[in-house]
Design a protein around this motif. Structure first.
Motif, PDB file in Angstrom:
ATOM      1  N   THR A  84      -5.895  17.068   7.854  1.00 34.90           N
ATOM      2  CA  THR A  84      -5.490  15.758   8.374  1.00 34.90           C
ATOM      3  C   THR A  84      -6.578  15.151   9.273  1.00 34.90           C
ATOM      4  OG1 THR A  84      -4.334  16.862  10.185  1.00 34.90           O
ATOM      5  CG2 THR A  84      -3.007  16.205   8.275  1.00 34.90           C
ATOM      6  N   THR A  85      -7.702  15.810   9.351  1.00 36.06           N
ATOM      7  CA  THR A  85      -8.804  15.243  10.140  1.00 36.06           C
ATOM      8  C   THR A  85      -9.405  14.068   9.372  1.00 36.06           C
ATOM      9  OG1 THR A  85      -9.304  17.447  10.962  1.00 36.06           O
ATOM     10  CG2 THR A  85     -11.011  15.772  11.275  1.00 36.06           C
ATOM     11  N   PRO A  86      -9.460  12.897  10.007  1.00 35.71           N
ATOM     12  CA  PRO A  86     -10.012  11.731   9.302  1.00 35.71           C
ATOM     13  C   PRO A  86     -11.477  11.941   8.937  1.00 35.71           C
ATOM     14  CG  PRO A  86      -8.926  11.088  11.349  1.00 35.71           C
ATOM     15  CD  PRO A  86      -9.001  12.579  11.352  1.00 35.71           C
ATOM     16  N   SER A 131      -8.127   6.017  13.048  1.00 35.07           N
ATOM     17  CA  SER A 131      -8.038   6.433  11.651  1.00 35.07           C
ATOM     18  C   SER A 131      -7.192   7.681  11.635  1.00 35.07           C
ATOM     19  CB  SER A 131      -9.425   6.764  11.082  1.00 35.07           C
ATOM     20  OG  SER A 131     -10.034   5.610  10.568  1.00 35.07           O
ATOM     21  N   TYR A 132      -6.417   7.871  10.595  1.00 36.06           N
ATOM     22  CA  TYR A 132      -5.646   9.108  10.499  1.00 36.06           C
ATOM     23  C   TYR A 132      -5.409   9.441   9.034  1.00 36.06           C
ATOM     24  CZ  TYR A 132      -1.498   6.272   9.495  1.00 36.06           C
ATOM     25  OH  TYR A 132      -0.609   5.411   8.922  1.00 36.06           O
ATOM     26  N   ALA A 133      -4.997  10.684   8.819  1.00 40.37           N
ATOM     27  CA  ALA A 133      -4.668  11.092   7.452  1.00 40.37           C
ATOM     28  C   ALA A 133      -3.341  11.828   7.469  1.00 40.37           C
ATOM     29  CB  ALA A 133      -5.760  12.001   6.888  1.00 40.37           C
ATOM     30  N   ARG A 151      -3.548  14.055   0.108  1.00 38.80           N
ATOM     31  CA  ARG A 151      -4.015  13.469   1.365  1.00 38.80           C
ATOM     32  C   ARG A 151      -4.216  11.960   1.248  1.00 38.80           C
ATOM     33  NH1 ARG A 151      -8.638  12.184   4.028  1.00 38.80           N
ATOM     34  NH2 ARG A 151      -9.007  13.087   6.098  1.00 38.80           N
ATOM     35  N   GLY A 152      -3.745  11.270   2.262  1.00 37.54           N
ATOM     36  CA  GLY A 152      -3.969   9.826   2.323  1.00 37.54           C
ATOM     37  C   GLY A 152      -4.562   9.469   3.664  1.00 37.54           C
ATOM     38  N   GLN A 153      -5.681   8.741   3.648  1.00 40.20           N
ATOM     39  CA  GLN A 153      -6.304   8.328   4.917  1.00 40.20           C
ATOM     40  C   GLN A 153      -6.174   6.822   5.100  1.00 40.20           C
ATOM     41  OE1 GLN A 153     -10.013  10.167   6.014  1.00 40.20           O
ATOM     42  NE2 GLN A 153     -10.720   8.340   7.122  1.00 40.20           N
ATOM     43  N   ILE A 154      -5.956   6.443   6.336  1.00 40.24           N
ATOM     44  CA  ILE A 154      -5.769   5.026   6.654  1.00 40.24           C
ATOM     45  C   ILE A 154      -6.626   4.661   7.864  1.00 40.24           C
ATOM     46  CG2 ILE A 154      -4.074   3.372   7.575  1.00 40.24           C
ATOM     47  CD1 ILE A 154      -1.990   4.674   5.769  1.00 40.24           C
ATOM     48  N   ALA A 155      -7.265   3.495   7.788  1.00 36.56           N
ATOM     49  CA  ALA A 155      -7.977   2.949   8.947  1.00 36.56           C
ATOM     50  C   ALA A 155      -7.078   1.865   9.545  1.00 36.56           C
ATOM     51  CB  ALA A 155      -9.316   2.357   8.512  1.00 36.56           C
ATOM     52  N   VAL A 156      -6.922   1.912  10.863  1.00 33.90           N
ATOM     53  CA  VAL A 156      -6.018   0.955  11.513  1.00 33.90           C
ATOM     54  C   VAL A 156      -6.830   0.054  12.431  1.00 33.90           C
ATOM     55  CG1 VAL A 156      -3.912   0.689  12.879  1.00 33.90           C
ATOM     56  CG2 VAL A 156      -4.248   2.756  11.499  1.00 33.90           C
ATOM     57  N   ILE A 157      -6.668  -1.239  12.243  1.00 34.17           N
ATOM     58  CA  ILE A 157      -7.356  -2.170  13.135  1.00 34.17           C
ATOM     59  C   ILE A 157      -6.325  -2.887  14.013  1.00 34.17           C
ATOM     60  CG2 ILE A 157      -9.373  -2.458  11.659  1.00 34.17           C
ATOM     61  CD1 ILE A 157      -8.199  -5.079  10.730  1.00 34.17           C
ATOM     62  N   GLN A 158      -6.827  -3.569  15.016  1.00 38.82           N
ATOM     63  CA  GLN A 158      -5.924  -4.175  16.001  1.00 38.82           C
ATOM     64  C   GLN A 158      -4.886  -5.067  15.337  1.00 38.82           C
ATOM     65  OE1 GLN A 158      -8.298  -6.296  18.869  1.00 38.82           O
ATOM     66  NE2 GLN A 158      -9.515  -4.466  19.319  1.00 38.82           N
ATOM     67  N   PRO A 159      -3.625  -4.996  15.846  1.00 42.78           N
ATOM     68  CA  PRO A 159      -2.582  -5.838  15.258  1.00 42.78           C
ATOM     69  C   PRO A 159      -2.869  -7.313  15.463  1.00 42.78           C
ATOM     70  CG  PRO A 159      -1.767  -4.692  17.217  1.00 42.78           C
ATOM     71  CD  PRO A 159      -3.139  -4.186  16.966  1.00 42.78           C
ATOM     72  N   GLY A 167      -6.387   2.691   0.631  1.00 43.42           N
ATOM     73  CA  GLY A 167      -5.816   3.988   0.845  1.00 43.42           C
ATOM     74  C   GLY A 167      -6.503   4.991  -0.083  1.00 43.42           C
ATOM     75  N   THR A 168      -6.110   6.221   0.115  1.00 43.26           N
ATOM     76  CA  THR A 168      -6.638   7.312  -0.719  1.00 43.26           C
ATOM     77  C   THR A 168      -5.482   8.207  -1.150  1.00 43.26           C
ATOM     78  OG1 THR A 168      -7.033   8.752   1.184  1.00 43.26           O
ATOM     79  CG2 THR A 168      -8.837   7.318   0.527  1.00 43.26           C
ATOM     80  N   PHE A 169      -5.695   8.960  -2.199  1.00 37.20           N
ATOM     81  CA  PHE A 169      -4.677   9.899  -2.703  1.00 37.20           C
ATOM     82  C   PHE A 169      -5.435  11.087  -3.284  1.00 37.20           C
ATOM     83  CE2 PHE A 169      -1.509  11.710  -5.465  1.00 37.20           C
ATOM     84  CZ  PHE A 169      -0.297  11.421  -4.869  1.00 37.20           C
ATOM     85  N   ASP A 170      -5.676  12.083  -2.455  1.00 40.84           N
ATOM     86  CA  ASP A 170      -6.505  13.222  -2.868  1.00 40.84           C
ATOM     87  C   ASP A 170      -5.664  14.491  -2.938  1.00 40.84           C
ATOM     88  OD1 ASP A 170      -8.860  11.676  -3.034  1.00 40.84           O
ATOM     89  OD2 ASP A 170      -9.047  11.730  -0.852  1.00 40.84           O
ATOM     90  N   VAL A 171      -5.327  14.856  -4.157  1.00 46.18           N
ATOM     91  CA  VAL A 171      -4.459  16.028  -4.361  1.00 46.18           C
ATOM     92  C   VAL A 171      -5.228  17.310  -4.064  1.00 46.18           C
ATOM     93  CG1 VAL A 171      -3.060  17.294  -6.035  1.00 46.18           C
ATOM     94  CG2 VAL A 171      -3.094  14.794  -6.076  1.00 46.18           C
TER      95      VAL A 171
END
Ligand SMILES: Cc1cc2nc3c(=O)[nH]c(=O)nc-3n(C[C@H](O)[C@H](O)[C@H](O)COP(=O)(O)OP(=O)(O)OC[C@H]3O[C@@H](n4cnc5c(N)ncnc54)[C@H](O)[C@@H]3O)c2cc1C
Length: 389
Positions: free
Chosen positions: A367-369, A66-68, A323-331, A358-362
């Motif tokens: 950047t910590t997930p 996960s990352y932001a 801020r936008g956070q994304i969860a990434v799963i296996q390709p 996704g998220t959009f938090d002004v």
């Protein structure tokens, strides 16, 4: 061309990418989806055709990271402007919000045009090595300039690398700040970029077209489309098609289909860095602390492409982190479509993983997930994919 306003009876395709809130969803079980192939009638083909659908397994077990990232959001829109600074020309090109990947070639082109009106010297500096700085550098090198890029951070450590990234200028300006001049400039930028990106399709740049599906409740949307949607619908030739309910495996009252131009930032930015180097551009890893550092650079023209960094570098308090956070799963190479659902839910398949946003938090600048957001993203997507028939 693309959809028209008369189709605004249902939420416009690109308005999905303008919505900011992730829906509050009830927790759902983490049972894996079945791996069976799904079919839908493809209305783009006369007479209809079928396509395969591989459901995404949005589970914790499949999660690989996960990352932001912090989008450089400017409610007044991106800043494209030239000014004099101690005898040199300073050209600003920053504040692209959620649309910097999309707009990069377009605003770079407009920024370079600002310089050309002023009989420039051949040696120029570009500050910033995200997508905006790199595109600006490539254009300058193509025109024979001697280019040095100064950057605090290089790819893969830029916001641009955190981008999703699909070709749509999402959240570029607050709607109540849109002027006719800005809308025109946005249209020029999107048009220029659209032509540039379509020529980059292929493995080297990690750019490709995919089918896109949009799920909605079918209720009428409130209000007119955003400026980002209006402009994209004018420029990007990607008409929407309504799909009949039984024709799709998705459990949603309304399903629409279009095409997405997808950009894989890790591949794309690496290729741009290579292009800059092979054209003779130089990189200097250096953080500039203040305007006086810009003034002291040994170049007659300086492009300021620092994104969120402009907030401190040139003291532009109007640039805020979104801020936008994304969860990434296996390709999974079988997943060959993008999916948009809920308030701001999106799934994008890439070589380095399947992105669930996704998220959009002004105003949020870490950047910590956030584990709670991660769980929400997984649950929202599991709900959609588990319901596939
Ligand atoms: C989760 C997420 C999803 C997104 N999805 C999309 C999408 O689908 N489509 C799309 O078009 N866009 C998308 N975006 C937005 C896009 O990523 C940004 O608009 C874009 O990356 C901004 O590019 P940039 O080059 O201006 O900034 P950055 O990539 O942040 O680059 C800025 C550069 O300037 C340097 N710098 C900053 N300050 C200084 C300084 N003081 N001195 C020296 N160097 C400095 C940095 O080190 C860096 O090299 C998304 C963003 C996020 C976070």
């Amino acid at each position: 061309m693309s959809e028209r306003i008369d189709e605004a009876a249902t939420l416009s395709r690109r308005d999905w990418l303008q919505r900011v809130a992730v829906p509050a969803v009830a927790a759902v079980g983490l049972a894996a989806c079945s791996d069976s192939r799904r079919y839908v009638v493809d209305r783009r083909t006369p007479g209809g055709a079928t396509r395969h659908f591989v459901p995404v397994q949005a589970t914790k077990e499949r999660l690989i990271r996960s990352y932001a990232g912090l989008r450089p959001y400017r409610a007044a829109g991106f800043r494209l402007e030239a000014e004099r600074l101690d005898g040199k020309q300073l050209i600003h090109n920053y504040g692209h919000g959620g649309g910097g990947m999309t707009l990069s070639w377009g605003t770079a082109n407009l920024a370079v045009d600002l310089m050309q009106g002023n009989a420039p010297a051949r040696s120029v500096a570009v500050v910033g090595a995200g997508v905006v700085g790199l595109s600006t550098a490539v254009l300058l090198l193509r025109q024979g300039f001697d280019v040095t890029i100064y950057a605090a951070k290089m790819p893969p450590h830029t916001t641009s690398n955190a981008s999703a990234a699909t070709f749509f200028p999402s959240h570029v300006i607050a709607e109540d700040q849109v002027t006719a001049a800005f809308e025109q400039q946005l249209e020029v930028a999107v048009r220029t970029s659209f032509h540039a990106y379509q020529r980059l399709a292929g493995d080297r740049y990690g750019v490709r077209w995919v089918d896109a599906f949009y799920l909605s409740d079918g209720k009428p949307s409130d209000g007119k489309p955003s400026v980002e949607t209006r402009v994209s619908d004018l420029v990007a030739n990607s008409p929407m098609h309504d799909l009949a309910r039984g024709d799709t495996p998705f459990d949603a009252p309304k399903v629409r289909q279009a095409r997405d131009l997808l950009i894989e930032p890790p591949i794309y930015l690496r290729a741009l860095v290579d292009d800059v180097r092979s054209a003779g551009g130089r990189f200097v890893i250096r953080r500039l602390e203040a305007v006086r550092d810009l003034a002291q650079l040994p170049h007659a023209t300086v492009f300021n492409c620092t994104g969120l960094g402009a907030r401190t570098l040139v003291k532009d308090a109007g640039v805020l982190p979104a801020r936008g956070q994304i969860a990434v799963i296996q390709p999974d190479a079988g997943v060959d479509y993008t999916l948009y659902h809920g308030d701001f839910g999106y799934m994008m398949p890439r070589k380095d993983g399947i992105l669930l946003g996704g998220t959009f938090d002004v105003g949020v600048d870490t950047t910590t997930p956030d584990p709670a957001i991660e769980a929400r993203l997984l649950a929202a997507h599991a709900k959609v994919f588990d319901a596939m028939k």
